[in-house]
Write an enzyme that holds these catalytic residues in place. Structure first.
Site: not given
Ligand code: FUB
Ligand code: ZN
Length: 617
Positions: A154, A267, A319, A403
């Site tokens: 990320h 996701h 997710e 988030c």
């Molecule tokens: O990974 C960053 C954020 O945290 C994602 O968009 C959400 O689904 C959660 O996993």
């Molecule tokens: Zn979120």
């Protein structure tokens, strides 16, 4: 050569209307958003939400970031180059998202104290930037030698959220410190990755749409080109095996080149951000291939993978998505961020096409899936939004992975973005909220005023005034849920033609009052029969709101409550309940059922809840 787009009308994931394909000749963005900075919302529904955003949501985010967790301390430590990193590796993004929420709040509600807080944060963020432009507290505190090695970590996702915050804060205040930090980080990334440099497939999309914002603000073409390059990196085997190979390329939307995508997979939030990035780049690069892919994906999302609440992503495991029509209720994941992502993406699709079906979905996700994500008091948040509960699912003040709260903090103050649009030919009215809006159209000052009690009532009075005549049609959205409406100008009924879900008013002049009166009956809706979890069930909907049963209102035989063909319904005004709602009372046989809007559930004593109710033929 002329390019054509295939677009389809949808029946959402619901059953009962026919699907048609249309061929349109307008492949690229035709509508511009009216920015929320011009929109002053004043009504009974959204105004309380927006006040709570200022009095509760932002203070909660600030307190969590500064005091209850180490998110801000991570920046302080990174600036000093000592101390530990606390929390998750992408926690910086929550700081940026809350900062974006603060910036949006400042635009319509200036507040010197809040601005000072934002300046303090920005100073700390800027101090944590490395001499080469890199900024990420996780790697700065755990070993810069490990940076840019794992695409799932990320780094670009956090950078993207910083860019969005920077652009927002620059728009709000004219201050460019964070914008400069963002440009240095972008330049750092571009020194490593790009054509003839290293490959990189961001494990979590976000950077693409953010780079477009950076481009639009700085006018530096290189940022748009980099966004495009990052999109084109996908689907060629360059991507992450992430988390020691736990996830496959489908999870990362890395299975085929993005213009070849046909089905949503993996996701959910990543998909939404990717689609927004593709739409943004497509609009600027005139890439019809991207728009065609997005159109295919939209059908797959909306017809086969979307809940009645506009939520998406059914599985906790990834997710995200499993198989088409797999939409469990109790175990629904439906992350708040994914519903907000649906709003972002569907607005872009509407702007390409002028088709109201996208705003229908936007509205569904906004009023149900996304709005349920925050308590009525504005201080507690849902991450997961199931459509049924045993009484053990509750909003929390914060989450380890936060988030969703930070998403809400930036989404709410910017909802004014979705009401109006402008194009060469028309002013577009997409959503109904009481507001006064001042914009410049064709160099003329224009004021739009809406008076309405929507979503409780379907009566909308719209007045458009301009000192000089405005040569535009008014395109007024007739929501997909609305089967019967009347339209009048100064009290005189007009028989307006419709196009792609908009009533078109051609004959109007400054100061005319245009009245749209939409019938808002209570409806029982059924799911597509392929959704096995909802076979033999119905949901209740009125206007854009999906309703649910909560145990506190229906304590007798909750498990056995059912609807039937002869069920009678009544709307009951409840000004003192749940912030003021219209409740729905149903009488089915000798049972009485009380429905409340889904977004209001879990704001009282804990109990069971369900959206889909057994139905007796
Ligand atoms: O990974 C960053 C954020 O945290 C994602 O968009 C959400 O689904 C959660 O996993
Ligand atoms: Zn979120």
């Amino acid at each position: 050569m002329k390019q054509y787009l295939l677009l389809s009308l949808t029946c959402l994931a619901l059953w009962g209307c026919s699907e048609q394909k249309q061929v349109l000749e307008t492949p690229l963005k035709m509508i511009d958003q009216v920015d929320f900075s011009h929109v002053h919302i004043q009504d009974h529904f959204w105004s309380p939400r927006l006040s709570k955003h200022i009095s509760a949501t932002l203070p909660v985010c600030i307190d969590q970031i500064e005091n209850q967790t180490g998110r801000m301390q991570n920046f302080v430590n990174a600036a000093k180059g000592e101390g530990e990193h606390s929390g998750i590796f992408f926690d910086d993004s929550d700081v940026y998202k809350a900062l974006e929420g603060i910036a949006y709040s400042l635009i319509n509600n200036p507040n010197p104290e809040l601005e000072k807080k934002a300046d303090e944060w920005i100073d700390k963020i800027a101090a944590a930037q490395q001499p080469d432009g890199y900024i990420n507290t996780f790697y700065t505190l755990t070993g810069l030698d490990k940076r840019w090695k794992n695409m799932d970590k990320h780094e670009m996702y956090c950078a993207g959220h910083m860019m969005e915050a920077a652009v927002a804060y620059y728009q709000a205040t004219g201050k460019r410190k964070l914008l400069d930090v963002s440009m240095r980080m972008a330049d750092h990334m571009m020194s490593l990755f790009g054509p003839d440099k290293r490959h990189w497939v961001p494990g979590h999309e976000e950077i693409e749409l953010a780079l477009v914002k950076l481009y639009q603000t700085t006018k530096e073409q290189k940022y748009l080109d980099f966004a495009n390059w990052l999109l084109e990196e996908r689907g060629h085997g360059h991507g992450s095996k992430g988390d020691e190979g736990k996830w496959d390329p489908a999870y990362y939307q890395d299975i085929v080149p993005v213009r070849e995508l046909t089905d949503i997979s993996g996701h959910a939030v990543r998909c939404m951000y990717l689609y927004c990035g593709m739409a943004d780049v497509a609009a600027l690069k005139k890439d019809t291939g991207y728009v065609e892919a997005l159109d295919r994906l939209w059908d797959d999302v909306v017809l086969r993978n979307m809940y009645v609440t506009g939520g998406i992503g059914s599985s906790r495991h990834n997710e995200g998505f499993t198989e088409d029509y797999d939409l469990p209720n109790m175990d629904a994941y439906c992350e708040t961020c994914a519903s907000v992502g649906m709003v972002y993406w569907n607005q872009r699709m509407n702007q390409f096409t002028g088709n109201s079906k996208y705003v229908d979905v936007l509205e569904r996700s906004m009023y149900n899936g996304a709005l349920a994500g925050v308590s009525l008091a504005g201080d507690r948040f849902f991450y997961v939004n199931p459509l049924e509960s045993n009484g053990d699912h509750h909003r929390q003040a914060w989450y380890g992975c936060a988030c969703c709260p930070s998403q809400i903090s930036r989404f709410l103050p910017s909802i004014g973005n979705y009401i109006y649009g402008t194009s060469d030919k028309a002013l577009w009215v997409n959503l109904y909220m009481g507001n006064t809006t001042q914009i410049t159209v064709d160099n003329k000052e224009v004021t739009l005023k809406q008076e309405t009690d929507y979503p409780w009532d379907g009566l909308v009075k719209l007045t458009v005034t301009s000192a000089h005549p405005l040569n535009k049609e008014l395109h007024i959205r007739i929501p997909g849920w609305c089967k019967k409406y009347t339209l009048s100008v100064n009290g005189n009924p007009v028989n307006a033609s419709t196009d792609k879900g908009y009533a078109i008013v051609k004959d109007w002049k400054s100061g005319d009052q245009i009245t749209l009166n939409m019938d808002m009956p209570i409806e029982m809706v059924s799911a597509d029969p392929r959704v096995k979890q909802n076979v033999g069930k119905r949901a209740v909907q009125r206007g854009p709101l999906v309703y649910c049963l909560e145990e506190i209102d229906n304590s007798k035989n909750f498990a056995d409550l059912n609807l039937a063909a002869g069920t009678s319904f009544e709307v009951k005004d409840e000004p003192g309940k749940l912030g003021g709602i219209k409740e729905i009372e149903a009488v089915s046989g000798n049972q009485k059922l009380s429905f409340i809007p889904y977004y209001t559930w879990d704001n009282r004593e804990a109990g069971k809840m369900k959206v889909w109710i057994d139905y007796k033929e």
